[in-house]
Design an enzyme around this catalytic site. Sequence first.
Site, mmCIF file in Angstrom:
data_model
loop_
_atom_site.group_PDB
_atom_site.id
_atom_site.type_symbol
_atom_site.label_atom_id
_atom_site.label_comp_id
_atom_site.label_asym_id
_atom_site.label_seq_id
_atom_site.Cartn_x
_atom_site.Cartn_y
_atom_site.Cartn_z
ATOM 1 N N ASP A 1 1.732 0.927 4.252
ATOM 2 C CA ASP A 1 1.998 2.333 3.957
ATOM 3 C C ASP A 1 2.504 3.007 5.235
ATOM 4 O OD1 ASP A 1 0.697 1.428 1.668
ATOM 5 O OD2 ASP A 1 -0.411 3.301 1.365
ATOM 6 N N LYS B 1 5.171 7.552 -1.649
ATOM 7 C CA LYS B 1 3.789 8.033 -1.619
ATOM 8 C C LYS B 1 3.777 9.480 -1.168
ATOM 9 C CE LYS B 1 -0.596 7.006 0.783
ATOM 10 N NZ LYS B 1 -1.280 6.050 1.693
ATOM 11 N N LYS C 1 3.050 6.453 -5.563
ATOM 12 C CA LYS C 1 1.632 6.486 -5.231
ATOM 13 C C LYS C 1 1.233 7.926 -4.959
ATOM 14 C CE LYS C 1 -1.824 4.804 -1.898
ATOM 15 N NZ LYS C 1 -2.107 3.816 -0.825
#
Length: 236
Positions: free
Chosen positions: A95, A159, A191
Amino acid sequence: MSAIKQQIVGFVDFTTLNDTDTTESVREFCKRAVTPLGNVAAVCVYPQFVSVAKETIPATIGLATVVNFPSGAEEDEAIFAETRQALKDGANEIDLVFPYGRFQKGDTQYAHELTEKVGNICHEAGAKMKVILETGALSAEETHAAAKIAIAAGADFLKTSTGKIKVGATPEAAAILLAEIKASGKPVGIKLSGGVRELAAAQGYVQQAVDVMGADWLKAENFRIGASGLLEALLK
């Protein structure tokens, strides 16, 4: 209701990113990734705890970590080195915090190049890259533009948030990211992260994804919710 909870548990990136995390606390945390409602999609920990998580969770659960976190302003070589080490330690999902500060100052080329380089490192190792856009710090227009850059640079997921600033995931940000994913035609997931703690909020994001992408798209390889408290709420 249990079927809905079971479905959402399977979308959770069970996350501990606390300054107080220790080897032992992370080990105990990871044991909770296997629940009576099924396994979570992935566990997300700081890079220094990847090897501990790798030893603790079943191989069927994804192992994520964060880089360039949370500022989005680390030195390039440090980001690359941390990514490579995390992958070596067993992470299969990275991430990456998008360099949103430089992006907001107009340095879109740097934002693209950094994201692409980290993506290449991930993909060469067979890992996925989720790009944290920090949508709470961006305007709607900036969020659209950042999402486009991240997708073009090879993001596997967009995300919303680090969870370290005041504004985390919002339905408005989710709508923008889903619209950009849909428009791209690429196999990019979403996400939702940052403040998703209740079943109702999770259900709302699930419905948003279904409305835009269709029910068949809704699976863990495309849809995640980054959370810790949410899992506790689901297990009540």
